[in-house]
Scaffold this motif. Sequence first.
Motif, PDB file in Angstrom:
ATOM      1  N   LEU A   1       8.794   8.196 -12.633  1.00 37.20           N
ATOM      2  CA  LEU A   1      10.117   7.886 -12.108  1.00 37.20           C
ATOM      3  C   LEU A   1      10.102   7.691 -10.599  1.00 37.20           C
ATOM      4  O   LEU A   1      10.901   6.911 -10.056  1.00 37.20           O
ATOM      5  CB  LEU A   1      11.078   9.020 -12.493  1.00 37.20           C
ATOM      6  CG  LEU A   1      12.554   8.876 -12.175  1.00 37.20           C
ATOM      7  CD1 LEU A   1      13.100   7.579 -12.747  1.00 37.20           C
ATOM      8  CD2 LEU A   1      13.321  10.069 -12.735  1.00 37.20           C
ATOM      9  N   THR A   2       9.205   8.348  -9.898  1.00 37.10           N
ATOM     10  CA  THR A   2       9.115   8.211  -8.448  1.00 37.10           C
ATOM     11  C   THR A   2       8.853   6.768  -8.045  1.00 37.10           C
ATOM     12  O   THR A   2       9.403   6.272  -7.050  1.00 37.10           O
ATOM     13  CB  THR A   2       7.999   9.110  -7.887  1.00 37.10           C
ATOM     14  OG1 THR A   2       8.157  10.430  -8.396  1.00 37.10           O
ATOM     15  CG2 THR A   2       8.018   9.139  -6.378  1.00 37.10           C
ATOM     16  N   HIS A   3       8.014   6.074  -8.803  1.00 35.99           N
ATOM     17  CA  HIS A   3       7.715   4.680  -8.492  1.00 35.99           C
ATOM     18  C   HIS A   3       8.967   3.813  -8.642  1.00 35.99           C
ATOM     19  O   HIS A   3       9.233   2.935  -7.809  1.00 35.99           O
ATOM     20  CB  HIS A   3       6.601   4.163  -9.404  1.00 35.99           C
ATOM     21  CG  HIS A   3       5.317   4.917  -9.279  1.00 35.99           C
ATOM     22  ND1 HIS A   3       4.518   4.845  -8.158  1.00 35.99           N
ATOM     23  CD2 HIS A   3       4.697   5.783 -10.127  1.00 35.99           C
ATOM     24  CE1 HIS A   3       3.451   5.619  -8.327  1.00 35.99           C
ATOM     25  NE2 HIS A   3       3.541   6.193  -9.513  1.00 35.99           N
ATOM     26  N   GLN A   4       9.742   4.048  -9.689  1.00 37.42           N
ATOM     27  CA  GLN A   4      10.952   3.262  -9.888  1.00 37.42           C
ATOM     28  C   GLN A   4      11.971   3.517  -8.784  1.00 37.42           C
ATOM     29  O   GLN A   4      12.592   2.574  -8.263  1.00 37.42           O
ATOM     30  CB  GLN A   4      11.562   3.581 -11.251  1.00 37.42           C
ATOM     31  CG  GLN A   4      10.714   3.073 -12.419  1.00 37.42           C
ATOM     32  CD  GLN A   4      11.431   3.288 -13.733  1.00 37.42           C
ATOM     33  OE1 GLN A   4      11.858   4.393 -14.022  1.00 37.42           O
ATOM     34  NE2 GLN A   4      11.558   2.239 -14.518  1.00 37.42           N
ATOM     35  N   LEU A   5      12.144   4.773  -8.434  1.00 36.65           N
ATOM     36  CA  LEU A   5      13.105   5.106  -7.384  1.00 36.65           C
ATOM     37  C   LEU A   5      12.681   4.501  -6.049  1.00 36.65           C
ATOM     38  O   LEU A   5      13.509   3.958  -5.303  1.00 36.65           O
ATOM     39  CB  LEU A   5      13.238   6.619  -7.258  1.00 36.65           C
ATOM     40  CG  LEU A   5      13.867   7.345  -8.456  1.00 36.65           C
ATOM     41  CD1 LEU A   5      13.769   8.851  -8.269  1.00 36.65           C
ATOM     42  CD2 LEU A   5      15.312   6.925  -8.657  1.00 36.65           C
ATOM     43  N   ALA A   6      11.406   4.573  -5.738  1.00 39.27           N
ATOM     44  CA  ALA A   6      10.922   4.045  -4.465  1.00 39.27           C
ATOM     45  C   ALA A   6      11.071   2.526  -4.406  1.00 39.27           C
ATOM     46  O   ALA A   6      11.423   1.970  -3.356  1.00 39.27           O
ATOM     47  CB  ALA A   6       9.463   4.450  -4.248  1.00 39.27           C
ATOM     48  N   ARG A   7      10.814   1.839  -5.504  1.00 40.94           N
ATOM     49  CA  ARG A   7      10.968   0.392  -5.516  1.00 40.94           C
ATOM     50  C   ARG A   7      12.431  -0.011  -5.412  1.00 40.94           C
ATOM     51  O   ARG A   7      12.774  -1.005  -4.750  1.00 40.94           O
ATOM     52  CB  ARG A   7      10.343  -0.213  -6.776  1.00 40.94           C
ATOM     53  CG  ARG A   7       8.819  -0.074  -6.827  1.00 40.94           C
ATOM     54  CD  ARG A   7       8.210  -1.003  -7.859  1.00 40.94           C
ATOM     55  NE  ARG A   7       8.261  -2.375  -7.386  1.00 40.94           N
ATOM     56  CZ  ARG A   7       8.978  -3.347  -7.954  1.00 40.94           C
ATOM     57  NH1 ARG A   7       9.710  -3.091  -9.020  1.00 40.94           N
ATOM     58  NH2 ARG A   7       8.959  -4.561  -7.473  1.00 40.94           N
TER      59      ARG A   7
ATOM     60  N   ALA B   1       5.080   4.196  -3.682  1.00 43.49           N
ATOM     61  CA  ALA B   1       5.016   5.643  -3.874  1.00 43.49           C
ATOM     62  C   ALA B   1       3.640   6.162  -4.241  1.00 43.49           C
ATOM     63  O   ALA B   1       3.469   7.367  -4.451  1.00 43.49           O
ATOM     64  CB  ALA B   1       6.026   6.072  -4.947  1.00 43.49           C
ATOM     65  N   VAL B   2       2.628   5.290  -4.356  1.00 41.79           N
ATOM     66  CA  VAL B   2       1.276   5.773  -4.669  1.00 41.79           C
ATOM     67  C   VAL B   2       0.790   6.636  -3.500  1.00 41.79           C
ATOM     68  O   VAL B   2       0.743   6.169  -2.362  1.00 41.79           O
ATOM     69  CB  VAL B   2       0.315   4.600  -4.904  1.00 41.79           C
ATOM     70  CG1 VAL B   2      -1.111   5.110  -5.138  1.00 41.79           C
ATOM     71  CG2 VAL B   2       0.775   3.760  -6.099  1.00 41.79           C
ATOM     72  N   PRO B   3       0.415   7.893  -3.769  1.00 39.90           N
ATOM     73  CA  PRO B   3       0.087   8.820  -2.672  1.00 39.90           C
ATOM     74  C   PRO B   3      -1.351   8.696  -2.185  1.00 39.90           C
ATOM     75  O   PRO B   3      -2.162   9.619  -2.291  1.00 39.90           O
ATOM     76  CB  PRO B   3       0.327  10.190  -3.310  1.00 39.90           C
ATOM     77  CG  PRO B   3      -0.015   9.992  -4.747  1.00 39.90           C
ATOM     78  CD  PRO B   3       0.408   8.578  -5.077  1.00 39.90           C
TER      79      PRO B   3
END
Length: 357
Positions: A35-41, A246-248
Amino acid sequence: MTEAILLVGGKGTRLRPLTVHTPKPMVPAAGVPFLTHQLARARAAGVEHIVMATSYLAEVFEPYFGDGSGLGLRLEYVTEEEPLGTGGAIRNVASRLHAGPDDPVLIFNGDILTGLDIRALVDTHTASGADVSLHLTRVDDPRAYGLVPTDADGRVTAFLEKPQTPEEIVTDQINAGAYVFNRSVIDSIPADRPVSVERETFPGLLASGAHLQGMVDSTYWLDLGTPQAFVRGSADLVLGHAPSPAVPGRRGDRLVLDGARVAPDAKLTGGTVIGAGAEVGAGARVNGSTVLDGAVIAPGADIRDSLIGAGARVGARTVLDGAVIGDGAVIGDDNELRGGIRVWCAAHIPPGAVTFS
């Protein structure tokens, strides 16, 4: 356009055992909950306010993301008391929106990894004067999907069930799971009962003469509904094939999170992720796989296209190919597990050169 609805209520039954204790959008992909990737995009596209439509394990989301300020967002959470389907979930959160009747609201599913140009979808919606706009993608084999043909101007002409014969394949365009709705359309969805946007809302709008616009964007699209797809999606994020801010860490063949210990001669390739506190022993090979936090890969193990759950242990010289190992499971030395096999959480397979496929 500053508002969006994110549908994250599904049980993720096809992803079990990964989703026994974790909702599907919170399963880690490329080092963070998907979900972090979707939110960041969404934030990168200019979205500021997102309402999450939650249901299964709803209590997990807010403690992790809070009010969204860490991502530059304002997040709210609405939980369904009973499953309402995609349309019902959208209608259930409408009271939290601030958009006016003619304002656009972005809606997207919590299990799709995509390179969609979100801003372009919103611009297409506004320029076309549509009531609803849909992200469409082209697939090589559309037989597993409902088809969405469009006319020369991109206007949707039909919603067709999965084709049963070659003659029924009239297009390779499918619904890719991201939409822009005018707020007034959201308010027209029946309240307090299950509604499917795919089976009820969209066909009903089309029959009533509403303008539904399609925008084809096939840059990258993957439904993360199966373990194999989820592992592939995580690897594609690490490799840079799928975009996410969001890739760390740096994109490349591997992503090793803080606190992980990898033997100098272990080989990590193909977008492999090694979670925090995990261990990879001497001579082990891990390709295109996800190893979650605290898991242990013993010396000489050979892991391909697999997902190893948090705290699990894979024994020495064991071979995994397309396997899913649940949280806390133990796979003894000298085993061989192939062909999409799933090992349940906390299960124990003893040593012994056993082959499962």
